[in-house]
Write a protein that holds these residues in place. Sequence first.
Motif, mmCIF file in Angstrom:
data_model
loop_
_atom_site.group_PDB
_atom_site.id
_atom_site.type_symbol
_atom_site.label_atom_id
_atom_site.label_comp_id
_atom_site.label_asym_id
_atom_site.label_seq_id
_atom_site.Cartn_x
_atom_site.Cartn_y
_atom_site.Cartn_z
ATOM 1 N N ASN A 205 0.827 -1.215 0.000
ATOM 2 C CA ASN A 205 0.000 0.000 0.000
ATOM 3 C C ASN A 205 0.855 1.256 0.000
ATOM 4 O OD1 ASN A 205 -2.145 -1.677 -0.016
ATOM 5 N ND2 ASN A 205 -2.614 -1.469 2.187
ATOM 6 N N HIS A 206 1.921 1.219 0.770
ATOM 7 C CA HIS A 206 2.826 2.365 0.854
ATOM 8 C C HIS A 206 3.483 2.621 -0.516
ATOM 9 C CE1 HIS A 206 5.980 4.957 2.384
ATOM 10 N NE2 HIS A 206 6.862 4.172 1.785
ATOM 11 N N ILE A 207 3.991 1.557 -1.120
ATOM 12 C CA ILE A 207 4.672 1.690 -2.423
ATOM 13 C C ILE A 207 3.696 2.191 -3.482
ATOM 14 C CG2 ILE A 207 5.693 0.341 -4.335
ATOM 15 C CD1 ILE A 207 7.151 -1.343 -2.212
ATOM 16 N N GLN A 208 2.523 1.580 -3.527
ATOM 17 C CA GLN A 208 1.571 1.947 -4.586
ATOM 18 C C GLN A 208 1.056 3.375 -4.399
ATOM 19 O OE1 GLN A 208 2.593 -0.059 -6.731
ATOM 20 N NE2 GLN A 208 0.635 -0.580 -7.605
ATOM 21 N N GLU A 209 0.859 3.793 -3.148
ATOM 22 C CA GLU A 209 0.388 5.154 -2.903
ATOM 23 C C GLU A 209 1.438 6.171 -3.360
ATOM 24 O OE1 GLU A 209 -2.209 6.670 -2.425
ATOM 25 O OE2 GLU A 209 -1.420 8.648 -1.875
ATOM 26 N N HIS A 210 2.690 5.864 -3.085
ATOM 27 C CA HIS A 210 3.744 6.787 -3.495
ATOM 28 C C HIS A 210 3.840 6.844 -5.018
ATOM 29 C CE1 HIS A 210 7.001 9.452 -2.830
ATOM 30 N NE2 HIS A 210 7.800 8.736 -3.596
ATOM 31 N N ARG A 211 3.767 5.687 -5.661
ATOM 32 C CA ARG A 211 3.868 5.666 -7.131
ATOM 33 C C ARG A 211 2.657 6.349 -7.756
ATOM 34 N NH1 ARG A 211 8.173 1.917 -8.780
ATOM 35 N NH2 ARG A 211 7.488 2.276 -10.909
ATOM 36 N N ARG A 212 1.505 6.231 -7.100
ATOM 37 C CA ARG A 212 0.312 6.924 -7.616
ATOM 38 C C ARG A 212 0.564 8.432 -7.649
ATOM 39 N NH1 ARG A 212 -4.010 9.610 -6.194
ATOM 40 N NH2 ARG A 212 -3.370 9.758 -4.016
ATOM 41 N N ARG A 213 1.161 8.939 -6.576
ATOM 42 C CA ARG A 213 1.426 10.384 -6.513
ATOM 43 C C ARG A 213 2.436 10.801 -7.582
ATOM 44 N NH1 ARG A 213 3.563 11.518 -1.307
ATOM 45 N NH2 ARG A 213 2.799 9.624 -0.351
ATOM 46 N N ILE A 214 3.469 9.964 -7.781
ATOM 47 C CA ILE A 214 4.491 10.278 -8.794
ATOM 48 C C ILE A 214 3.841 10.358 -10.181
ATOM 49 C CG2 ILE A 214 6.516 9.349 -10.016
ATOM 50 C CD1 ILE A 214 7.371 8.087 -7.317
ATOM 51 N N TRP A 215 3.021 9.358 -10.476
ATOM 52 C CA TRP A 215 2.388 9.305 -11.814
ATOM 53 C C TRP A 215 1.515 10.540 -12.018
ATOM 54 C CZ3 TRP A 215 -1.985 9.374 -14.693
ATOM 55 C CH2 TRP A 215 -1.911 8.843 -15.982
ATOM 56 N N HIS A 216 0.686 10.869 -11.030
ATOM 57 C CA HIS A 216 -0.234 12.008 -11.193
ATOM 58 C C HIS A 216 0.514 13.340 -11.243
ATOM 59 C CE1 HIS A 216 -4.067 10.074 -11.476
ATOM 60 N NE2 HIS A 216 -3.725 9.258 -10.494
ATOM 61 N N TYR A 217 1.632 13.429 -10.566
ATOM 62 C CA TYR A 217 2.423 14.670 -10.634
ATOM 63 C C TYR A 217 2.845 14.914 -12.083
ATOM 64 C CZ TYR A 217 5.881 18.271 -9.611
ATOM 65 O OH TYR A 217 6.569 19.451 -9.587
ATOM 66 N N TYR A 218 3.454 13.903 -12.711
ATOM 67 C CA TYR A 218 3.847 14.049 -14.123
ATOM 68 C C TYR A 218 2.624 14.376 -14.981
ATOM 69 C CZ TYR A 218 8.599 11.955 -13.712
ATOM 70 O OH TYR A 218 9.914 11.694 -13.432
ATOM 71 N N ASN A 219 1.579 13.600 -14.793
ATOM 72 C CA ASN A 219 0.413 13.730 -15.687
ATOM 73 C C ASN A 219 -0.220 15.120 -15.580
ATOM 74 O OD1 ASN A 219 -1.166 12.335 -17.648
ATOM 75 N ND2 ASN A 219 -2.857 12.366 -16.198
ATOM 76 N N THR A 220 -0.352 15.610 -14.340
ATOM 77 C CA THR A 220 -0.980 16.915 -14.132
ATOM 78 C C THR A 220 -0.086 18.037 -14.656
ATOM 79 O OG1 THR A 220 -1.878 15.993 -12.113
ATOM 80 C CG2 THR A 220 -2.024 18.376 -12.337
ATOM 81 N N HIS A 221 1.195 17.987 -14.293
ATOM 82 C CA HIS A 221 2.073 19.106 -14.648
ATOM 83 C C HIS A 221 2.418 19.149 -16.129
ATOM 84 C CE1 HIS A 221 2.409 19.212 -10.302
ATOM 85 N NE2 HIS A 221 2.810 20.461 -10.440
#
Length: 377
Positions: free
Chosen positions: A251-267
Amino acid sequence: MNIPFNRPNLTGKELVYITEAINNGLISGDGKFTERCHSFLEEQLGVAKAFLTTSCTHALEMAAILLNFEAGDEVIVPSFTFVSTANAFVLHNATPVFVDIREDTLNMDESKLEERITPHTKAIVPVHYAGIGCEMDTIGEIAARHDIPVVEDNAHGLFAKYKGKFLGTFGCMAAQSFHETKNFTCGEGGALFINDPQYIERAEIIREKGTNRSRFFRGQVDKYTWVDLGSSYLPSDMLAGFLYAQLEAKNHIQEHRRRIWHYYNTHLQDWAEKNGVKLPTIPEHCEQPYHMFYMIMPSYQDRQAMIAHLKSRGILAVFHYLPLHLSDMGIRLGGKESNCPVTEDISDRLIRLPFYNDLTELEQESVVEGIFNFYSS
Ligand SMILES: Cc1ncc(COP(=O)(O)O)c(C=O)c1O
């Protein structure tokens, strides 16, 4: 590189579990941590049997042995994939037949699948690129109509879903990777998931050098011997300990990777639109595992220049698969230019951005800023 493409990282208990494996007095295969990984994967995903292997490549090889290819038998694979998707089957007598990919998800184009089926087709191997599910309803329906087994290459897609069902649970078998670039790793590792129980008994033998040693260890036979084809496909329990620590931190790993992916996608959204760059497409019915972030640049020249531009700023962004049908081996097997036009085009233009479990927001800011400076530099 200041910002590498990938960086291994410890989630917490990896070294504790490696030490525990050593203290248990068993560092070869199938010890306590291997068993824990098996149970974890079987319970979380609902697969009938999970076998840890030394790589995804080896899991695919096990699948190839289990399907008994004979000379002249064919396996349908996308051309846009890693070598192993095809090579594992070619090693065990199969001839690969390459199919093109969809422009949106970069997955096997299911509308072109049926035209590749012949009386010799013995397996279909869809690859869930970046962990986005292939159109498994259609692929499954075509495979069932022709009575052809499906083996999923799910190297990227652990814990991702297609229409609410986990990837790796659609085919009769599925192969996973725990290579260092994957969400969950032990350096080099993999797993074979078996959904059709008819393959379980033989898979256990193939994984143990073609012997019935596992039955011997369970006390089911009083000695073990050579009973079938096989090789050494089981990893050390130290590696399983490392992997189990990562799985426990899912859960910890996936939550962090989710944030990384959305950061790229949004910005990158506005910049991409303005410059004719395409960002990943995630269909509504797919739950992705946040394995990778890629961009499709307007041209090959732009892609190469972007890689060089980021490199000059200490950022390693990389291309991905070269079309297999146009590789040296692919050409020897009859591959020709224009056989898979989407693959040929995408392969020239795709760039992957740094993406690893402890990538920081500051590092991502630098990557995004470097990208923004590309067309103005
Ligand atoms: C789609 C696909 N299949 C198979 C593999 C091979 O995985 P491994 O390195 O675990 O053998 C890879 C490697 O990344 C891959 O991308």
